[in-house]
Design a protein around this motif. Structure first.
Motif, PDB file in Angstrom:
ATOM      1  N   UNK A 164       0.803  -1.225   0.000  1.00 20.86           N
ATOM      2  CA  UNK A 164       0.000   0.000   0.000  1.00 20.86           C
ATOM      3  C   UNK A 164       0.840   1.281   0.000  1.00 20.86           C
ATOM      4  N   UNK A 165       2.154   1.179   0.061  1.00 20.39           N
ATOM      5  CA  UNK A 165       3.017   2.366   0.102  1.00 20.39           C
ATOM      6  C   UNK A 165       2.761   3.265  -1.107  1.00 20.39           C
ATOM      7  N   UNK A 166       3.000   4.536  -0.921  1.00 16.58           N
ATOM      8  CA  UNK A 166       2.684   5.542  -1.936  1.00 16.58           C
ATOM      9  C   UNK A 166       3.769   5.626  -3.017  1.00 16.58           C
ATOM     10  N   UNK A 167       4.056   4.487  -3.639  1.00 18.08           N
ATOM     11  CA  UNK A 167       4.946   4.410  -4.795  1.00 18.08           C
ATOM     12  C   UNK A 167       4.154   3.758  -5.923  1.00 18.08           C
ATOM     13  N   UNK A 168       4.433   4.152  -7.153  1.00 22.58           N
ATOM     14  CA  UNK A 168       3.637   3.717  -8.298  1.00 22.58           C
ATOM     15  C   UNK A 168       3.844   2.254  -8.668  1.00 22.58           C
ATOM     16  N   UNK A 169       2.824   1.671  -9.285  1.00 24.02           N
ATOM     17  CA  UNK A 169       2.844   0.367  -9.950  1.00 24.02           C
ATOM     18  C   UNK A 169       3.086  -0.822  -9.019  1.00 24.02           C
ATOM     19  N   UNK A 170       2.370  -0.863  -7.892  1.00 25.28           N
ATOM     20  CA  UNK A 170       2.466  -2.014  -6.984  1.00 25.28           C
ATOM     21  C   UNK A 170       1.977  -3.274  -7.693  1.00 25.28           C
ATOM     22  N   UNK A 171       2.711  -4.368  -7.522  1.00 21.16           N
ATOM     23  CA  UNK A 171       2.356  -5.653  -8.118  1.00 21.16           C
ATOM     24  C   UNK A 171       2.103  -6.699  -7.035  1.00 21.16           C
ATOM     25  N   UNK A 172       3.042  -6.863  -6.106  1.00 28.28           N
ATOM     26  CA  UNK A 172       2.915  -7.826  -5.009  1.00 28.28           C
ATOM     27  C   UNK A 172       3.955  -7.479  -3.951  1.00 28.28           C
ATOM     28  N   UNK A 173       3.824  -8.087  -2.767  1.00 27.92           N
ATOM     29  CA  UNK A 173       4.761  -7.828  -1.678  1.00 27.92           C
ATOM     30  C   UNK A 173       4.887  -9.076  -0.817  1.00 27.92           C
ATOM     31  N   UNK A 174       6.046  -9.198  -0.162  1.00 30.57           N
ATOM     32  CA  UNK A 174       6.317 -10.340   0.724  1.00 30.57           C
ATOM     33  C   UNK A 174       7.111  -9.848   1.927  1.00 30.57           C
ATOM     34  N   UNK A 175       7.007 -10.578   3.034  1.00 29.88           N
ATOM     35  CA  UNK A 175       7.738 -10.189   4.238  1.00 29.88           C
ATOM     36  C   UNK A 175       8.055 -11.412   5.083  1.00 29.88           C
ATOM     37  N   UNK A 176       9.039 -11.249   5.969  1.00 27.01           N
ATOM     38  CA  UNK A 176       9.493 -12.333   6.838  1.00 27.01           C
ATOM     39  C   UNK A 176       9.985 -11.735   8.156  1.00 27.01           C
ATOM     40  N   UNK A 177       9.784 -12.490   9.244  1.00 28.31           N
ATOM     41  CA  UNK A 177      10.256 -12.053  10.558  1.00 28.31           C
ATOM     42  C   UNK A 177      10.653 -13.264  11.396  1.00 28.31           C
ATOM     43  N   UNK A 178      11.681 -13.102  12.230  1.00 23.32           N
ATOM     44  CA  UNK A 178      12.031 -14.182  13.153  1.00 23.32           C
ATOM     45  C   UNK A 178      10.936 -14.360  14.212  1.00 23.32           C
ATOM     46  N   UNK A 179      10.642 -15.606  14.536  1.00 18.10           N
ATOM     47  CA  UNK A 179       9.736 -15.949  15.632  1.00 18.10           C
ATOM     48  C   UNK A 179      10.436 -16.995  16.481  1.00 18.10           C
ATOM     49  N   UNK A 180       9.841 -17.368  17.599  1.00 18.93           N
ATOM     50  CA  UNK A 180      10.489 -18.278  18.539  1.00 18.93           C
ATOM     51  C   UNK A 180      10.980 -19.574  17.908  1.00 18.93           C
ATOM     52  N   UNK A 181      10.219 -20.126  16.978  1.00 18.27           N
ATOM     53  CA  UNK A 181      10.572 -21.432  16.422  1.00 18.27           C
ATOM     54  C   UNK A 181      11.000 -21.367  14.956  1.00 18.27           C
ATOM     55  N   UNK A 182      11.542 -20.225  14.521  1.00 17.36           N
ATOM     56  CA  UNK A 182      11.988 -20.111  13.133  1.00 17.36           C
ATOM     57  C   UNK A 182      11.624 -18.772  12.539  1.00 17.36           C
ATOM     58  N   UNK A 183      10.851 -18.806  11.437  1.00 13.68           N
ATOM     59  CA  UNK A 183      10.464 -17.586  10.740  1.00 13.68           C
ATOM     60  C   UNK A 183       9.003 -17.655  10.328  1.00 13.68           C
ATOM     61  N   UNK A 184       8.371 -16.509  10.296  1.00 12.76           N
ATOM     62  CA  UNK A 184       7.003 -16.378   9.810  1.00 12.76           C
ATOM     63  C   UNK A 184       7.061 -15.533   8.543  1.00 12.76           C
ATOM     64  N   UNK A 185       6.291 -15.926   7.529  1.00  9.38           N
ATOM     65  CA  UNK A 185       6.242 -15.174   6.280  1.00  9.38           C
ATOM     66  C   UNK A 185       4.814 -14.779   5.954  1.00  9.38           C
ATOM     67  N   UNK A 186       4.688 -13.820   5.064  1.00  6.44           N
ATOM     68  CA  UNK A 186       3.373 -13.390   4.562  1.00  6.44           C
ATOM     69  C   UNK A 186       3.584 -12.729   3.213  1.00  6.44           C
ATOM     70  N   UNK A 187       2.508 -12.691   2.428  1.00  5.59           N
ATOM     71  CA  UNK A 187       2.592 -11.989   1.142  1.00  5.59           C
ATOM     72  C   UNK A 187       1.220 -11.458   0.747  1.00  5.59           C
ATOM     73  N   UNK A 188       1.260 -10.467  -0.173  1.00  4.29           N
ATOM     74  CA  UNK A 188       0.060  -9.811  -0.674  1.00  4.29           C
ATOM     75  C   UNK A 188       0.116  -9.835  -2.201  1.00  4.29           C
ATOM     76  N   UNK A 189      -0.948 -10.347  -2.819  1.00  5.48           N
ATOM     77  CA  UNK A 189      -1.144 -10.306  -4.264  1.00  5.48           C
ATOM     78  C   UNK A 189      -2.493  -9.665  -4.527  1.00  5.48           C
ATOM     79  N   UNK A 190      -2.559  -8.694  -5.402  1.00  2.00           N
ATOM     80  CA  UNK A 190      -3.858  -8.097  -5.739  1.00  2.00           C
ATOM     81  C   UNK A 190      -3.922  -7.774  -7.196  1.00  2.00           C
TER      82      UNK A 190
END
Length: 190
Positions: A164-190
């Motif tokens: 949702x950032x105010x930069x042109x031509x968004x296509x998709x996004x992904x993210x990752x963060x450390x959690x207690x037992x490894x990593x959690x990921x997420x992504x957005x496609x629209x």
């Protein structure tokens, strides 16, 4: 403003967004524990080597985000025991900027419980720095790491916020963060 592909890294989360004028028919999906950017089913045929790649990969203790095949090289260096800074420097120096019509910079970041880094290699520079606050680097216009106002500290929030950032031509996004037992990921496609 069009900044192209970009990463935002903070001590808590690393995120990546695809912004594209020339090939918007892409999405993020999960494959073999990685998040992958690839063409959608309705995308035109292409032989462009920069269209599909792993954009998020993890080792036992570090996650990597980025805009191309260097994500794999950085992850391989980390798995061999390289510190995050050295893995970024070695992989980006070896692969250099993309050899396309725009000399597109490679952007990347790492996040782990021990710290975070952001990096870019452009035609004229290789830059790697430790991150203590949310920091952005993009392929165009903002191609030197600089502070960024990221509110999210979890992958779902970071992927949504980058999309949702105010930069042109968004296509998709992904993210990752450390959690207690490894990593959690997420992504957005629209």
């Amino acid at each position: 403003m069009y900044v192209g592909r970009f990463v935002v890294v903070s001590p808590e989360v690393a995120a990546y967004r695809v912004s594209s004028r020339s090939f918007p028919n892409r999405h993020v999906y999960e494959r073999d524990g990685a998040l992958v950017v690839g063409p959608t089913e309705d995308a035109p045929e292409t032989d462009n080597p920069y269209i599909a790649y792993n954009c998020v990969r993890t080792t036992d203790d570090t996650a990597v985000v980025g805009n191309g095949s260097h994500v794999d090289s950085i992850t391989e260096k980390l798995a061999l025991g390289y510190p995050a800074r050295d893995a970024l420097v070695t992989a980006l120096h070896a692969l250099d900027f993309e050899k396309d019509d725009y000399d597109t910079p490679r952007v990347a970041g790492t996040v782990s419980p021990e710290g975070a880094y952001i990096a870019t290699v452009r035609r004229d520079a290789l830059h790697v720095q430790a991150v203590t606050e949310p920091t952005l680097v993009a392929t165009y216009e903002r191609d030197t790491p600089a502070g960024y106002d990221l509110d999210a500290t979890d992958p779902a929030g970071a992927a949504r916020e980058l999309y949702d950032a105010d930069f042109e031509h968004a296509v998709c996004a992904a993210a990752v963060a450390p959690v207690d037992d490894g990593f959690e990921t997420a992504y957005v496609n629209e």
